[in-house]
Design an enzyme around this catalytic site. Structure first.
Site, PDB file in Angstrom:
ATOM      1  CG  ASP A 151       1.899  -2.111  -2.397  1.00  0.00           C
ATOM      2  OD1 ASP A 151       1.405  -2.773  -1.491  1.00  0.00           O
ATOM      3  OD2 ASP A 151       1.430  -0.958  -2.875  1.00  0.00           O
ATOM      4  CG  HIS A 180      -0.431   1.739  -0.936  1.00  0.00           C
ATOM      5  ND1 HIS A 180       0.605   0.635  -0.826  1.00  0.00           N
ATOM      6  CD2 HIS A 180      -0.413   2.082   0.525  1.00  0.00           C
ATOM      7  CE1 HIS A 180       1.050   0.490   0.314  1.00  0.00           C
ATOM      8  NE2 HIS A 180       0.530   1.314   1.128  1.00  0.00           N
TER       9      HIS A 180
END
Length: 334
Positions: A151, A180
């Site tokens: 990310d 996540h």
């Protein structure tokens, strides 16, 4: 010097991840485990002229135990991709079972290893690993990490693109917190090392945030259903593992976003929960690493109203994900 282990080393993430770890000068021994093909992967990588000794193991003859013996750092990309006709719940049950069994091996063989979980859904699989380690009385929250680095990599890459200079990407740093998956991913663009233009429209910021949150869908679509984000995930996993290795080697001042149990730093964790306004066991926050793992959980810092709304939207989903992982390991599920 550290021994690194990759569990799930023959898969789409595992193979390039193993390659990158083989190339890391801090790794002197690399041990690979999977249910198929691992000796071949190890043989292939063994021809690369780096210092690390490499071995590959399969389940027969205590292969998992042999792979994990003496491990300093264990990276887990094991799992199956979602297949046609498979529900998300089906996928969770399969991958959760895989992670649970690997965690049991870690608990029995290398309980003091640093454990880096890549297997999805990370929001749930990290609690699964923790609960298994607790059941064996070897849980150390400072040594368990959910790898959310992809990310961060995506956010940094996309900011460089928006700034019109892709060459900036290696130096751009955007903190990404929360979890996540989907809406639990919260990029803090206001804290980017390279700020977005002052005239950056609110609609563009929303679109950029969504792109980070659902970047995996972009890759799946581009691969026309033939795969997911394996190469970028392997790169991100190797980058995070490298930071852990550097911390083990005595380097200080390394701070990185990662999904951790908030008891890993009781004071920092409690302060973070107050900022969030919610009791949570796990959260991806900026963590300072030390030779024993988590050294400090750092505060959120100054955030915008838009980012506050993103966090508020993430928290209920994150709590549900955590509960799902914990409940999977209850005795009735074992």
């Amino acid at each position: 010097m550290p021994k690194a282990v990759v569990l799930g080393a023959a898969g789409g993430i595992g193979q390039p991840l193993s390659l990158l770890l083989k190339a890391n000068p801090l790794v002197t021994e690399l041990s690979l485990f999977d249910i198929v093909n691992t000796p071949g992967v190890a043989a292939d990588l063994s021809h690369i002229n780096t210092q690390s000794k490499i071995e590959g193991f399969l389940p027969p003859d205590d292969g998992l135990k042999k792979a994990l013996t003496g491990a300093d750092i264990v990276v887990i990309p094991a799992g199956v991709p979602r297949k046609p006709g498979m529900t998300r719940d089906d996928l969770f049950k399969i991958n959760a079972g895989i992670v649970r069994d690997l965690a049991t091996g870690i608990a029995l063989t290398s309980p003091k290893a640093f454990v880096l979980v890549i297997s999805n859904p990370v929001n749930s699989t990290v609690p699964i690993v923790a609960e298994v380690l607790k059941q064996h009385s070897v849980f150390d929250p400072k040594r368990l990490f959910g790898v959310t680095t992809l990310d961060v990599v995506r956010a940094s890459t996309f900011v460089a693109e928006k700034l019109g200079d892709p060459s900036l990407a290696p130096s751009v740093s955007v903190p990404v917190i929360g979890g996540h998956s989907g809406v639990t991913i919260v990029p803090l663009f206001s804290q980017s090392s390279h700020p977005l233009p002052a005239n950056f429209a609110a609609s563009d910021l929303e679109a950029l945030t969504t792109r980070v949150q659902f970047g995996g869908d972009e890759v799946v679509k581009a691969k026309d259903g033939a795969g997911s984000a394996t190469l970028s995930m392997a790169y991100a996993g190797a980058e995070f593992a490298a930071k852990i290795l550097r911390a083990i080697n005595g380097e200080t001042g390394i701070a990185v976003p990662t999904y951790v149990n908030l008891t890993s730093d009781p004071s920092g964790g409690e302060a973070l929960k107050k900022e969030l306004g919610r009791e949570l066991e796990y959260f991806s926050s900026i963590v300072e690493l030390g030779s024993s793992g988590v050294s400090k959980i750092l505060p959120l810092g100054k955030i915008t109203e838009f980012e506050k709304k993103l966090i508020d939207a993430a928290l209920p989903e994150l709590a549900t994900n955590i509960d799902k992982g914990v409940s999977f390991t209850t005795p009735s599920k074992l």
